[in-house]
Structure formats: structure tokens, C-alpha cells
Scaffold this active site. Structure first.
Site, short mmCIF file in Angstrom:
data_model
loop_
_atom_site.label_atom_id
_atom_site.label_comp_id
_atom_site.label_asym_id
_atom_site.label_seq_id
_atom_site.Cartn_x
_atom_site.Cartn_y
_atom_site.Cartn_z
N ALA A 107 0.87 -1.19 0.00
CA ALA A 107 0.00 0.00 0.00
C ALA A 107 0.90 1.24 0.00
O ALA A 107 0.79 2.12 0.85
CB ALA A 107 -0.98 0.00 1.17
N GLY A 112 5.70 8.45 1.05
CA GLY A 112 6.66 8.22 2.16
C GLY A 112 7.56 7.03 1.84
O GLY A 112 8.78 7.10 2.02
N HIS A 113 6.95 5.94 1.36
CA HIS A 113 7.77 4.77 0.97
C HIS A 113 8.70 5.14 -0.18
O HIS A 113 9.85 4.72 -0.22
CB HIS A 113 6.87 3.62 0.51
CG HIS A 113 5.98 3.05 1.57
ND1 HIS A 113 4.62 3.21 1.57
CD2 HIS A 113 6.27 2.31 2.67
CE1 HIS A 113 4.10 2.60 2.61
NE2 HIS A 113 5.07 2.05 3.30
N LYS A 151 8.29 8.20 10.98
CA LYS A 151 6.91 8.21 11.52
C LYS A 151 6.75 7.11 12.57
O LYS A 151 6.04 7.27 13.54
CB LYS A 151 5.88 8.05 10.41
CG LYS A 151 4.46 8.23 10.95
CD LYS A 151 3.45 8.30 9.84
CE LYS A 151 3.10 6.93 9.33
NZ LYS A 151 2.31 6.12 10.32
N ASP A 152 7.44 5.98 12.34
CA ASP A 152 7.39 4.88 13.31
C ASP A 152 8.59 5.01 14.24
O ASP A 152 9.53 4.20 14.19
CB ASP A 152 7.39 3.54 12.58
CG ASP A 152 6.17 3.37 11.71
OD1 ASP A 152 5.07 3.29 12.26
OD2 ASP A 152 6.31 3.34 10.47
N VAL A 195 6.97 11.98 5.64
CA VAL A 195 6.41 12.79 4.54
C VAL A 195 4.97 13.12 4.90
O VAL A 195 4.22 12.26 5.38
CB VAL A 195 6.46 12.02 3.19
CG1 VAL A 195 5.86 12.86 2.07
CG2 VAL A 195 7.90 11.64 2.86
N SER A 223 0.37 7.64 5.45
CA SER A 223 0.29 6.31 6.04
C SER A 223 -0.56 5.45 5.13
O SER A 223 -1.54 5.95 4.55
CB SER A 223 -0.37 6.42 7.43
OG SER A 223 -0.87 5.16 7.83
N ARG A 233 -2.60 3.39 6.07
CA ARG A 233 -3.94 3.33 6.67
C ARG A 233 -4.81 4.53 6.29
O ARG A 233 -6.03 4.46 6.44
CB ARG A 233 -3.83 3.22 8.19
CG ARG A 233 -3.31 1.89 8.68
CD ARG A 233 -3.35 1.79 10.20
NE ARG A 233 -3.02 0.46 10.67
CZ ARG A 233 -1.79 0.03 10.91
NH1 ARG A 233 -0.76 0.82 10.70
NH2 ARG A 233 -1.57 -1.20 11.33
O1 PAF Z 1 7.01 -0.27 9.00
C1 PAF Z 1 6.52 -1.25 8.42
O2 PAF Z 1 5.91 -1.15 7.35
C2 PAF Z 1 6.65 -2.64 9.05
O3 PAF Z 1 6.58 -2.56 10.42
C3 PAF Z 1 7.93 -3.37 8.60
C4 PAF Z 1 9.18 -2.65 9.06
C5 PAF Z 1 7.95 -3.50 7.08
C6 PAF Z 1 7.96 -4.78 9.20
O4 PAF Z 1 6.86 -5.54 8.79
#
Ligand code: PAF
EC number: 6.3.2.1
Length: 282
Positions: free
Chosen positions: A32, A36-37, A149-150, A176, A185, A187
Site C-alpha cells: 500500500a 513516504g515509501h 513516523k514509526d 512525509v 500512512s 492506513r
Molecule cells: O514499518 C513497516 O511497514 C513494518 O513494520 C515493517 C518494518 C515492514 C515490518 O513488517
């Protein structure tokens, strides 16, 4: 772009690389994909010769089965985005490939996970720790990229790498945001337009709290004002809003000199759980 569905396929791909000096960057994701990714991928492309993205929605890190079932899945679109941005390979294992058997080991991150996400999502960091260990062992990257973010996940993974001597450099990439301030996100795909508006309370209250804290206001006063702001926002339920030491994740009650501080929050918007954080130091 190579699609690698198995550990063996990853192994063969790594063996096919030109020479042992080739540096590999890994961007672990649960799909998804959003901007950001893609920012993680851009960073990886800047300082690694080969970039591998993994896409695996890891069941062991979901403490809530409903959250796992509803986690957005957009594989075709994800693969298009990754191809366009110039990723070299995507590791897309199925559950059997990652978990031929349920793991017997448990990872307890001690004080790092007794607060924030760890306390509201029991077992979450055990699942993150196990899957990230597996991905690092399978892909053997020189660098691995994670989003700020995490924040607690970053602290946990850095500690995992230290404690288990993984030979990898962890690179943290800033969050981002949309122009509105909403942190990107996966989500967010589950939010209605009205819920997206309501979700802005997370970033607005983080920014407000940072400004007030730096002005000298007490954390106690700020927190009760923020709790008020959340209560007045429809469909939003605050889980936590804490000032923390960004590395140790210790919860603090006032500004401290000489350490990196962040404010972290989590809240439900409808049935979608969102997290966000802001650095207090810059
Ligand atoms: O941040 C995430 O998307 C997940 O926690 C990760 C690091 C891919 C592990 O499943």
C-alpha cells in the site's frame, strides 16, 4: 525490475550481482505504498548500488486481527510505482515462505516497548523484531531504510541490530506529510474525506504542543489542552500523547537539555488507528 517470490530467488539474485563490492539497500514495507515509501526508495537509490524493496503484510505484528484483515493491499499499483522509480528487485514472499512454522522465539525489547505502541499493541514489536530479523537475514543488505513516523519501531530496530550484531546500517528518513500536515500512512486509504479532516488533529496538536513547550509552558498544561482538542474532534479517540526521549523512549514530564526529544501520539479516527510524532529539537 525482478520479482522475487522466494528466499531462493533472492539468493540467486544476490549471487548474480556484479561483484562483492556492490552495496545493497533494503526498504522493508507492508505494501500500500505512498510517497513516504517512495522517499525511502529514493534515499536508498542515492546511496546503494542495488535497491531491493520487500512487500509483506506481516501477520505477527498485528495484535488486532481486524486491523490485519483490513490492511490495504494494492500489489499491482505498488509494483508499477516501484518499477517507475527504478527499483532493482522486489521481494514478495507469501506467508508460508516467511513463516514455514510459527516462530517459537519471542523478542522482548524491555523498557523500549513498555510504553506507547508497545503498551497499546501487545506483541507488536515481537512481530516486528522477528520479521525484520528474517528480512535482514534473507536479503543481507548493507543499509536498511525506515521512516521516522514509526519512531518507536526505529528505536526497537536499532536495538535489535545492536543486540544481534546484524551487519547493517539503519537509515532513518523523515516523515512525509500532505500539505495539510497529515502524515502519509497506508492506513489513510481507509479514511473517509471527513475522517481525513478530523485526522488533522494529530499533527495540529503535535505542532501546538511543541510550540508551547518551547515557549516554556508546562507539559501538564499542554497535555490537558491537547486532550481537550481531541475530545472536541468528532470520531477521534486519543490513545496517548507523550513527550519522550527519542532514543530510549522514556516518557518525560518536562523539557530536558542535551537529549533528543519527540512528542508521540496515537489515536483512532473511526476504526482506523493512526500514529504520528514530531521532533522537539528541530
Ligand atoms: O514499518 C513497516 O511497514 C513494518 O513494520 C515493517 C518494518 C515492514 C515490518 O513488517
Amino acid at each position: 525490475m525482478k520479482i522475487l517470490p522466494t528466499k531462493d530467488a533472492v539468493k540467486k539474485f544476490l549471487l548474480s550481482l556484479p561483484n562483492s563490492q556492490t552495496t545493497v539497500g533494503l526498504v522493508p514495507t507492508m505494501g500500500a505504498l505512498h510517497e513516504g515509501h517512495l522517499d525511502l526508495v529514493r534515499k536508498a537509490k542515492e546511496n546503494s548500488d542495488i535497491v531491493i524493496v520487500s512487500i509483506f503484510v506481516n501477520p505477527t505484528q498485528f495484535n488486532n486481527p481486524d486491523d490485519f484483515a483490513k490492511y490495504p493491499k494494492t500489489l499491482d499499483k505498488d509494483l508499477d510505482l516501484l518499477k517507475n522509480i527504478g527499483v532493482d528487485a522486489v521481494f514478495v514472499p507469501d506467508n508460508q515462505e516467511v513463516y514455514p512454522e510459527s516462530p517459537l522465539i519471542k523478542i522482548d525489547f524491555g523498557d523500549l516497548e513498555r510504553v506507547l505502541e508497545g503498551s497499546f499493541r501487545p506483541g507488536h514489536f515481537n512481530g516486528v523484531g522477528i520479521v525484520v530479523s528474517k528480512l535482514l537475514n534473507i536479503v543481507k543488505p548493507h543499509k536498511a531504510y525506515f521512516g521516522q513516523k514509526d519512531l518507536q519501531q526505529v528505536a526497537v530496530i536499532k536495538r535489535l541490530v545492536k543486540d544481534l550484531s546484524f551487519d547493517v546500517e539503519i537509515i532513518v528518513v523523515p516523515t512525509v506529510r500532505e500539505a495539510s500536515g497529515l502524515a502519509l500512512s497506508s492506513r489513510n486509504l481507509r479514511l473517509s474525506p471527513v475522517q481525513r479532516e478530523n485526522a488533522l488533529v494529530l499533527y495540529k496538536s503535535l505542532s501546538f504542543a511543541k510550540t508551547e513547550l518551547l515557549k516554556g509552558e508546562s507539559w501538564f498544561t499542554i497535555k490537558s489542552e491537547v486532550e481537550n482538542q481531541f475530545q472536541q474532534t468528532p470520531e477521534v479517540e486519543l490513545e496517548y500523547f507523550e513527550l519522550v526521549d527519542s532514543d530510549k523512549m522514556t516518557v518525560l514530564e518536562s523539557l530536558q537539555e542535551g537529549i533528543s526529544l519527540s512528542i508521540c501520539t496515537a489515536a483512532y479516527v473511526g476504526d482506523v488507528r493512526l500514529i504520528d510524532n514530531i521532533s522537539v529539537n528541530h
